[in-house]
Design a protein around this motif. Structure first.
Motif, PDB file in Angstrom:
ATOM      1  N   ASN A 265      45.683 102.191  28.850  1.00 52.56           N
ATOM      2  CA  ASN A 265      44.395 101.640  29.079  1.00 52.56           C
ATOM      3  C   ASN A 265      43.431 102.552  30.030  1.00 52.56           C
ATOM      4  OD1 ASN A 265      44.659  99.352  27.556  1.00 52.56           O
ATOM      5  ND2 ASN A 265      45.710  98.032  29.260  1.00 52.56           N
ATOM      6  N   CYS A 266      44.415 103.078  30.960  1.00 52.10           N
ATOM      7  CA  CYS A 266      43.970 103.913  32.212  1.00 52.10           C
ATOM      8  C   CYS A 266      43.448 105.196  31.277  1.00 52.10           C
ATOM      9  CB  CYS A 266      44.994 104.450  33.012  1.00 52.10           C
ATOM     10  SG  CYS A 266      45.369 103.046  34.114  1.00 52.10           S
ATOM     11  N   MET A 267      44.144 105.838  30.399  1.00 53.76           N
ATOM     12  CA  MET A 267      43.818 107.204  29.628  1.00 53.76           C
ATOM     13  C   MET A 267      42.442 106.877  28.882  1.00 53.76           C
ATOM     14  SD  MET A 267      47.265 109.078  28.581  1.00 53.76           S
ATOM     15  CE  MET A 267      48.022 107.782  28.097  1.00 53.76           C
ATOM     16  N   ALA A 268      42.356 105.619  28.141  1.00 53.79           N
ATOM     17  CA  ALA A 268      41.120 105.196  27.430  1.00 53.79           C
ATOM     18  C   ALA A 268      40.009 105.285  28.278  1.00 53.79           C
ATOM     19  CB  ALA A 268      41.077 103.818  27.071  1.00 53.79           C
ATOM     20  N   ILE A 269      40.253 104.673  29.898  1.00 54.31           N
ATOM     21  CA  ILE A 269      39.087 104.663  30.508  1.00 54.31           C
ATOM     22  C   ILE A 269      38.568 106.056  31.008  1.00 54.31           C
ATOM     23  CG2 ILE A 269      38.418 104.023  32.984  1.00 54.31           C
ATOM     24  CD1 ILE A 269      40.349 101.601  32.601  1.00 54.31           C
TER      25      ILE A 269
ATOM     26  N   LYS B 159      38.923 109.013  29.327  1.00 57.58           N
ATOM     27  CA  LYS B 159      38.367 109.812  28.381  1.00 57.58           C
ATOM     28  C   LYS B 159      37.004 109.040  27.964  1.00 57.58           C
ATOM     29  CE  LYS B 159      42.874 110.839  26.275  1.00 57.58           C
ATOM     30  NZ  LYS B 159      44.123 110.866  25.063  1.00 57.58           N
ATOM     31  N   PHE B 160      36.703 107.870  28.257  1.00 53.42           N
ATOM     32  CA  PHE B 160      35.422 107.254  27.910  1.00 53.42           C
ATOM     33  C   PHE B 160      34.375 108.031  28.807  1.00 53.42           C
ATOM     34  CE2 PHE B 160      32.086 104.374  29.162  1.00 53.42           C
ATOM     35  CZ  PHE B 160      31.624 103.970  28.166  1.00 53.42           C
ATOM     36  N   PHE B 161      34.894 108.041  30.209  1.00 54.37           N
ATOM     37  CA  PHE B 161      33.984 108.667  31.143  1.00 54.37           C
ATOM     38  C   PHE B 161      34.355 110.295  31.187  1.00 54.37           C
ATOM     39  CE2 PHE B 161      34.661 104.476  33.301  1.00 54.37           C
ATOM     40  CZ  PHE B 161      33.309 104.236  33.476  1.00 54.37           C
ATOM     41  N   GLY B 162      34.968 110.861  30.627  1.00 53.71           N
ATOM     42  CA  GLY B 162      35.099 112.139  30.577  1.00 53.71           C
ATOM     43  C   GLY B 162      35.742 113.002  31.664  1.00 53.71           C
ATOM     44  N   ILE B 163      36.771 112.175  32.297  1.00 53.15           N
ATOM     45  CA  ILE B 163      37.322 112.721  33.448  1.00 53.15           C
ATOM     46  C   ILE B 163      38.822 112.898  33.418  1.00 53.15           C
ATOM     47  CG2 ILE B 163      35.468 111.875  34.931  1.00 53.15           C
ATOM     48  CD1 ILE B 163      37.222 109.476  35.415  1.00 53.15           C
TER      49      ILE B 163
END
Length: 222
Positions: free
Chosen positions: A115-119, A121-125
């Protein structure tokens, strides 16, 4: 902050979240912002896995009031920006995740890491620093087993995430690990109450209780 009518204990299944705590690794008192279950629909039945309590440092209310006072619980519940302000605000947060059903440390940490990685990657960070932080995070959990009633505790403070475990509902003074990564500390809470948070019930509870507290603050400022 003395417990007001809206800062009471909350019951989620058979788990009681007290009105206030002093989290591991912190010298400050936190009040119970909200609580709710996390579950999944399995073969047409909603199965509850964990109960999540979100606590905030006492200065969270005046810090949030400038922007959010006067909003209804419904308005806050629907606002992605409001929950981002809770996650990123300059005050400590404490999350208590108590097992309703048994989970292994690997099961829990792998899902949180995903879940953290998805967040990120969504923000590009998502960077090497975050990848290393996730490695440390999963390492802390790999040998743990969490029977019903045991808890995983997270203290989010000044860019760090303190991780603690409790088998009996008590709150230890110190954590078992501290990971110095601000994005990880924020993402753990974001994964619970953010746009795609795993506990809509905790989000709704947090919005209802904070709306009441913010409006009390607003009344006092008039």
């Amino acid at each position: 902050m003395n417990p007001s009518p809206s800062v009471t204990e909350l019951q989620v299944e058979n788990v009681t979240f007290t009105p206030s705590v002093q989290p591991p690794g912190s010298t400050k008192s936190h009040f119970l912002g909200g609580a709710g279950e996390r579950g999944l629909e399995i073969e047409g039945k909603f199965v509850k896995f964990t109960a999540i309590g979100v606590y905030l440092e006492e200065n969270a209310v005046p810090l949030l009031a400038g922007k959010w006072k006067g909003k209804t619980a419904e308005e806050l519940t629907e606002s992605v920006e409001f929950f981002r302000d809770v996650v990123t605000g300059p005050f400590e947060k404490f999350m208590k995740v108590t097992m309703i059903l048994p989970l292994t440390g690997a099961q829990y940490s792998e899902k949180v890491a995903e879940n953290c990685m998805a967040i990120w990657k969504f923000f590009g960070i998502y960077t090497d620093a975050e990848a290393k932080a996730i490695e440390k995070f999963t390492e802390v959990f790999k040998d743990e087993i969490f029977p019903p009633g045991s808890s995983i505790l997270f203290t989010q403070s000044s860019g760090s995430l303190t991780i603690s475990f409790s088998k009996d509902g008590s709150i230890p003074k110190d954590g078992v690990a501290v990971i110095e990564n601000n994005l990880l500390s924020e993402a753990v809470l974001e994964s619970m109450i953010g746009k795609n948070g795993v506990s809509p019930a905790a989000k709704k509870s947090l919005a209802e209780r904070l709306s009441a507290l913010l409006n009390v603050t607003s009344d006092k400022m008039k």
